[in-house]
Enzyme design. Sequence first.
Site, mmCIF file in Angstrom:
data_model
loop_
_atom_site.group_PDB
_atom_site.id
_atom_site.type_symbol
_atom_site.label_atom_id
_atom_site.label_comp_id
_atom_site.label_asym_id
_atom_site.label_seq_id
_atom_site.Cartn_x
_atom_site.Cartn_y
_atom_site.Cartn_z
ATOM 1 C CD GLU A 143 -2.837 -0.579 2.662
ATOM 2 O OE1 GLU A 143 -2.662 0.498 3.287
ATOM 3 O OE2 GLU A 143 -3.634 -1.450 3.035
ATOM 4 C CD GLU A 199 -12.535 1.597 -0.092
ATOM 5 O OE1 GLU A 199 -13.035 0.568 0.396
ATOM 6 O OE2 GLU A 199 -11.311 1.802 -0.178
ATOM 7 C CE LYS A 212 -10.244 2.625 4.170
ATOM 8 N NZ LYS A 212 -10.086 1.290 4.749
ATOM 9 C CD GLU A 261 -7.753 5.879 7.259
ATOM 10 O OE1 GLU A 261 -7.644 5.132 6.252
ATOM 11 O OE2 GLU A 261 -6.788 6.204 7.969
#
Length: 338
Positions: free
Chosen positions: A263, A311, A314, A320
């Site tokens: 990541e 998203e 999250k 996030e």
Amino acid sequence: VLAEMAGHRACMFSVALALLGVLLASIPTAVQSIGVCYGVNGDGLPSASEVVRLYQSNGITGMRIYFPDADALQALSGSNIDLIIDVANEDLASLASDRAAATAWVQTNVQAHQGLNIKYIAAGNEVGDQGGDTGNILPAMQNLDAALSAAGLGGIKVSTSVSQGVTAGYPPSQGTFSAGYMGPIAQYLATTGAPLLANVYPYFSYVDNQAQIDINYALFTSPGTVVQDGANAYQNLFDALVDTFYSALESAGAGSVNVVVSESGWPSAGGTAATTDNAQTYNQNLIKHVGQGTPKRPSAIEAYVFAMFNEDKKGPAEIEKHFGLFNPDKSPAYPISF
């Protein structure tokens, strides 16, 4: 005479072709080493088959999924996309304690799906910090390796994905593992030939140390060397963080283990320095940079950008929700080229 001259020219042409082949072979070739992490914690996300087509249309050749999502695995069949599949942290305990459970996991999530290019299985993601018991990582890896080998799938490498918080030390040459469980894991990886999967975020290093770290060092935009570490000159923080992992592996007696960046990314909203300009700058520069490697390891890095979509489920931090390269309607969050 004409025939002899023609033969001579043909010979010279063959030699020239051979020399051209040698020259071309000596030119470094670009290595496509960038994937993107595919999370599903959002409303209104496209179907898995649409997502795979979006990867393909953008030239993205690798994907990481955070659990063995049957829809994603079906959509990926025949796609030629390289794949990392995570074992969910909550499933590690059963795989660690029971080899039959690991065998069943491999049968259900690997053998049952045809036409996949599975490169790695990650036995958990940031175990401990994100839930789960770190003591389960190594036995789960061992049982998964045994199950894959018994199934004739030993080419799939088993590892675990860790945060940069498992390392300590500065400059990069002083890197060690600060988490005690990492030494045995690193040594085991050295015996299997699997890489260590590392989540590397210059963004969080910068935000936590703004007095010491210039944002240009974090964004790959510094004009020259920022940190001189012996013979190694660091112009960006990403390289420094990756090489800290390499030094930690060497300190653990596992210097042969490669690092795959599982990541890395930069948020476009929701927090300090989280803008679309910074996110676009970081991720585009990351894509351009990985082919060069790091000062310690100047060969191409395999890396996965986090993440494919913004998203909205999250959290808990607002930031996030804003790491996506794309919005749920498949429109780009900002321009990016692979």
